[in-house]
Motif scaffolding. Structure first.
Motif, short mmCIF file in Angstrom:
data_model
loop_
_atom_site.label_atom_id
_atom_site.label_comp_id
_atom_site.label_asym_id
_atom_site.label_seq_id
_atom_site.Cartn_x
_atom_site.Cartn_y
_atom_site.Cartn_z
N GLY A 532 0.55 -1.28 0.14
CA GLY A 532 -0.07 -0.16 -0.06
C GLY A 532 0.89 1.52 -0.11
N ILE A 533 1.96 1.33 0.69
CA ILE A 533 2.87 2.27 0.81
C ILE A 533 3.64 2.60 -0.60
N SER A 534 3.97 1.25 -1.27
CA SER A 534 4.69 1.44 -2.36
C SER A 534 3.65 2.03 -3.50
N VAL A 535 2.27 1.38 -3.51
CA VAL A 535 1.35 2.06 -4.46
C VAL A 535 1.29 3.63 -4.38
N ALA A 536 1.10 4.02 -3.07
CA ALA A 536 0.87 5.44 -2.48
C ALA A 536 1.89 6.26 -3.34
N ILE A 537 3.19 5.72 -2.91
CA ILE A 537 4.24 6.72 -3.63
C ILE A 537 4.37 6.89 -5.03
N ILE A 538 3.83 5.68 -5.71
CA ILE A 538 3.55 5.70 -7.20
C ILE A 538 2.61 6.83 -7.78
N LEU A 539 1.59 6.35 -7.10
CA LEU A 539 0.39 7.41 -7.39
C LEU A 539 0.85 8.68 -7.09
N GLY A 540 1.30 9.09 -6.04
CA GLY A 540 1.00 10.52 -5.47
C GLY A 540 2.28 11.16 -6.24
N SER A 541 3.54 10.58 -6.67
CA SER A 541 4.55 11.03 -7.18
C SER A 541 4.21 11.25 -8.86
N THR A 542 3.66 10.20 -9.40
CA THR A 542 3.24 10.26 -10.68
C THR A 542 2.03 11.51 -10.86
N PHE A 543 1.20 11.70 -9.77
CA PHE A 543 0.16 12.59 -9.95
C PHE A 543 1.15 13.97 -10.15
N THR A 544 1.90 14.40 -9.23
CA THR A 544 2.70 15.39 -8.89
C THR A 544 3.57 15.74 -10.15
N LEU A 548 2.59 19.02 -12.69
CA LEU A 548 3.67 20.04 -12.82
C LEU A 548 4.04 20.15 -14.42
N ALA A 549 4.06 18.85 -15.31
CA ALA A 549 4.60 18.98 -16.32
C ALA A 549 3.38 19.62 -17.43
N PHE A 550 1.95 19.46 -16.97
CA PHE A 550 0.90 19.83 -17.85
C PHE A 550 0.04 20.93 -17.26
N LYS A 551 0.25 21.46 -16.10
CA LYS A 551 -0.44 22.41 -15.27
C LYS A 551 -1.98 22.06 -15.26
N SER A 552 -2.09 20.68 -15.07
CA SER A 552 -3.57 20.30 -14.93
C SER A 552 -3.71 19.41 -13.89
N ILE A 553 -5.03 19.41 -13.22
CA ILE A 553 -5.23 18.51 -12.06
C ILE A 553 -5.96 17.23 -12.84
N LEU A 554 -6.85 17.37 -13.63
CA LEU A 554 -7.60 16.02 -14.15
C LEU A 554 -6.83 15.12 -15.24
N ILE A 555 -5.87 15.87 -15.91
CA ILE A 555 -5.31 15.00 -16.63
C ILE A 555 -4.12 14.00 -16.00
N PRO A 556 -3.62 14.44 -15.10
CA PRO A 556 -2.90 13.23 -14.03
C PRO A 556 -3.94 12.30 -13.40
N LEU A 557 -4.95 12.78 -13.01
CA LEU A 557 -5.92 11.98 -12.39
C LEU A 557 -6.69 10.95 -13.16
N LYS A 558 -6.82 11.61 -14.45
CA LYS A 558 -7.42 10.62 -15.51
C LYS A 558 -6.23 9.45 -15.74
N ASN A 698 -10.09 19.56 -18.43
CA ASN A 698 -8.95 19.03 -18.73
C ASN A 698 -7.68 20.04 -18.26
N TRP A 699 -7.78 21.31 -18.63
CA TRP A 699 -6.72 22.06 -18.34
C TRP A 699 -6.89 22.91 -17.23
N TRP A 700 -8.04 22.73 -16.36
CA TRP A 700 -8.00 23.71 -15.41
C TRP A 700 -7.12 23.22 -14.23
N PHE A 701 -6.40 24.28 -13.77
CA PHE A 701 -5.33 24.43 -12.80
C PHE A 701 -5.62 25.57 -11.81
N PRO A 702 -5.56 25.49 -10.57
CA PRO A 702 -5.81 26.70 -9.72
C PRO A 702 -4.45 27.35 -9.93
#
Length: 718
Positions: A532-544, A548-558, A698-702
């Motif tokens: 669970g810790i391993s998966v959380a690291i992968i998901l959290g870091s990938t999302f981040t 940062l790469a695409f300045k989007s919230i939904l694209i990494p979540l998708k 898709n491109w919404w970013f606070p």
């Protein structure tokens, strides 16, 4: 990135000579990697290992044993063969004691027997010891060699053979795919060269690391699998962009633009793969630690070769990258992909429902997944060591039962009245369990049931003298050994549950528990507690990273959601293939490490395509601020190359389907299936349909500042 591009243009030849020197040096070390690999990597620090050390150092259990199987082939002189072989075998320098069937009737039957050559210390050159024992056995008829060190050595050999097989199948087909993608022989050969350099360097680095770290034999397959696939993929994406830029620019400018665009995508992709592999390090089991280490090394080198060696070669070649065209590349593919993208985006709801439906059907079999620790079944059935071990197991070792070793400690003499009373209490606590079929103690050996009677008997010198060998077997200083036989196999849920209960049990003395059931319980618990810790690291870091790469919230979540559902579907398909033995595959449980390894590897690898696709969509969106147009054009301009890259990944990893070591076969097929699902159902269907459904969200970013003068081109009707 600009500085990298400038350095490559200015110091191109010097950089190539530097790479040549590096390849020669590390290539020399790479030749020695196989000798640094040992064991399957299933080892974790814990109570099992503590007990193993106590058994070796205090109770005289051998640290390593080679087993000899004797079978009567009709000459009727089985005992003579045993005598002759063991007379020679006991002279092998590393062998300290020999357990002979002529001395122990439990090791001998009418026409079959086995012996054990025991070693107090593990030899630094076990390969030479095994070779010497095998040379002795080969001089006699009906004698086979097996045991843990022999099986480990054979898995190493099988892994090397498998690597050759996979390379002979995968590389020529990958070269053919590259030829169809580029049409040019030169452009097709360059990615293979870069991939080869990456693997050679990784092998060289790991050889040096192997002097101080235990490395699993499975590195020999996983590193080339990941290194070749990733390097060739990076090169394919890079060369494709370079050739596009070369149409309107000179080589220097084309290199600069390619590094700033495709190079940026490669860095973000590699970060996802690197973190996915690194996340396995939290699981404290050698196989995860070493594969994570090997994977991170090869990913790091793949980035170095992609951003320095590859552009140096391309700059040197210039327009000659298109030399020796043997296949005419279809220039209309962009138009066809554009038509396909528009077709998908006109029907986003239907396409999404169908795609998710197919993935869910693939997920359903996962409920029947049986996970197990790879054992002798890892070896092909053709290996004598596997055949011999299975014969010994069937004839002598009761595979339906398993052995547990309980070591108790007390400050005082175990043969005192109080010590014997505690011993009796421990025996009763153990035998109260339904799974326990027998317990070996001084009580059972002496046929005396109570501690009081045994204490009185030991006061008599004659009785104590008769029981001395048994006492030495069970008692050493303050340590008491209680061997326990369970009426279940070591890898069953019942055995593991009992080990967990005994961990929490309030014993009459301070106890440590060992044996194969304890080993399995610790391995399973370490994975289940840390995954669970391993998966959380992968998901959290990938999302981040993607955020940062695409300045989007939904694209990494998708991207994360689609990867998870695609991988889950992959595991369901693997259950169908292996547990049901489809398409001629040997029926086998799923290797315990496979879900974690495939998830960690593929989650990052599939992000390679996600980043490349979304990067192109993002480029178009930054120019037009039109989500529909950007998605269509991004898909149209990248689909061919992504499909080619995925096909190469599938070919290289799928080639391991033709190998013999079962965990490697499962990992290779698992990665190939996951990439196939990702490149087809997810990348071609779900990505465009969900991009359409979510529109500008898709491109919404606070806090993102939009340009005052937006340019929006209405092209939906096109």
């Amino acid at each position: 990135m600009n500085s990298i591009a400038s350095a490559i243009v200015k110091a191109n030849k010097g950089l190539l000579f530097f790479w040549l020197a590096i390849v020669i040096v590390f290539g020399y070390f790479a030749l020695d990697l196989a000798s640094k690999l040992e064991g399957d990597g299933f080892r974790t620090s814990g109570e099992y290992e503590e007990v193993e050390e106590m058994l070796n150092e205090q109770f005289g259990f051998p640290k390593s044993s080679i087993l000899l199987l004797f079978e009567d082939e009709g000459d009727g002189d089985l005992q003579g063969t045993i005598t002759d072989v063991l007379d020679e075998a006991q002279d092998v320098s590393e062998v300290t004691t020999v357990s002979s069937p002529l001395d122990d009737e439990s090791m001998l039957k009418e026409d079959v027997a086995y012996a054990s050559l025991n070693m107090e210390e593990e030899s630094e050159d076990m390969k030479a010891v095994i070779k010497e024992v095998r040379s002795i056995a080969d001089r006699y008829s009906g004698v086979s060699v097996t045991g843990a060190p022999v099986i480990s050595e054979d898995i190493n050999k099988a892994s090397q053979d498998d690597l050759k097989t996979a390379e002979l199948i995968g590389l020529p087909v990958a070269l053919l795919v590259l030829l169809f993608a580029f049409g040019s022989v030169v452009a097709s050969i360059v990615p293979v060269i870069v991939g080869g350099v990456t693997v050679v360097l990784a092998f060289g680095v790991l050889t040096l690391i192997g002097d101080s770290v235990n490395l699993s034999v499975f590195l020999l397959n996983v590193v080339p699998m990941v290194g070749l696939a990733l390097s060739i993929d990076f090169a394919l994406l890079f060369i494709n962009r370079y050739r596009e830029e070369l149409i309107s620019k000179d080589p220097a400018d084309a290199i600069r633009t390619t590094i700033l665009t495709a190079g940026r995508s490669i860095i973000f992709s590699a970060m996802c793969v690197f973190i996915g592999l690194g996340a396995m390090m939290v699981i404290q089991i050698d196989i995860f630690q070493t594969i994570a280490l090997g994977g991170m090394v090869v990913v790091f080198i793949a980035v170095l070769t992609a951003l320095t060696l590859l552009p140096s070669i391309l700059f040197l070649l210039g327009h000659r990258i298109n030399k020796w065209k043997v296949i005419k590349v279809d220039q209309s593919s962009v138009g066809r992909w554009r038509t396909f993208a528009k077709w998908v985006m006109k029907r986003p709801i239907i396409v999404s429902i169908v795609a998710f439906g197919v993935l869910i059907v693939g997920i359903l079999p996962i409920q029947n997944m049986n996970l197990s620790i790879p054992t002798i079944e890892s070896l092909p059935e053709s290996y004598d060591s596997r055949v011999a071990y299975e014969s010994i197991e069937e004839e002598f070792l009761s595979p339906e039962q398993s052995q547990v070793y309980l070591i108790a400690n007390r400050n005082g003499d175990w043969l005192s009245e109080e010590g014997l009373d505690t011993w009796e209490q421990l025996k009763e606590e153990v035998t109260s369990e339904d799974l326990v079929t027998s317990v070996s103690t001084l009580f059972s050996v002496s046929d005396i049931e109570s501690s009081g009677e045994l204490f009185q008997a030991l006061k008599q010198e004659q009785t104590k003298s008769q029981l001395e060998p048994a006492i030495n077997r069970f008692v050493q200083d303050d340590q008491l050994l209680i061997p326990i036989t369970l009426d279940t196999e070591a890898d069953t849920d019942e055995a593991q549950s009992l080990m967990r209960e005994w961990n929490e049990k309030d014993w009459s003395a301070d106890v440590r528990i060992g044996g194969q059931p304890k080993f399995n319980q610790e391995i399973y618990d370490e994975i289940y507690d840390k995954v669970g810790i391993s998966v959380a690291i992968i998901l959290g870091s990938t999302f981040t990273i993607l955020m940062l790469a695409f300045k989007s919230i939904l694209i990494p979540l998708k991207a994360i959601f689609m990867n998870v559902i695609g991988l889950t579907s992959t595991f369901g398909v693997l259950v169908l293939l292996f547990q049901n033995g489809l398409f001629g595959l040997e029926e086998a449980d799923i290797a315990l490490v496979l879900p974690v390894l495939v998830f960690s590897l593929v989650f990052g690898l599939s992000m390679d395509y996600e980043v490349f696709l979304i990067s192109r969509i993002h480029e178009f969106y930054q120019e037009t601020k039109d989500n529909h147009y950007s998605t269509v054009e991004g898909l149209a301009n990248t689909s061919k190359i992504i499909t080619s890259a995925a096909l190469i990944m599938i070919v290289i990893t799928g080639a391991f389907a033709f190998t013999n070591v079962m965990p490697v076969k499962q990992i290779g097929i698992g990665i190939a299936i996951a990439i196939f699902i990702d490149a087809t159902i997810i990348r071609l269907l779900l990505v465009p349909s969900l991009m359409k459904l979510l529109g500008e969200l898709n491109w919404w970013f606070p806090f993102k500042k939009e340009r005052a003068n937006k340019v929006k081109k209405e092209r939906h009707s096109n």
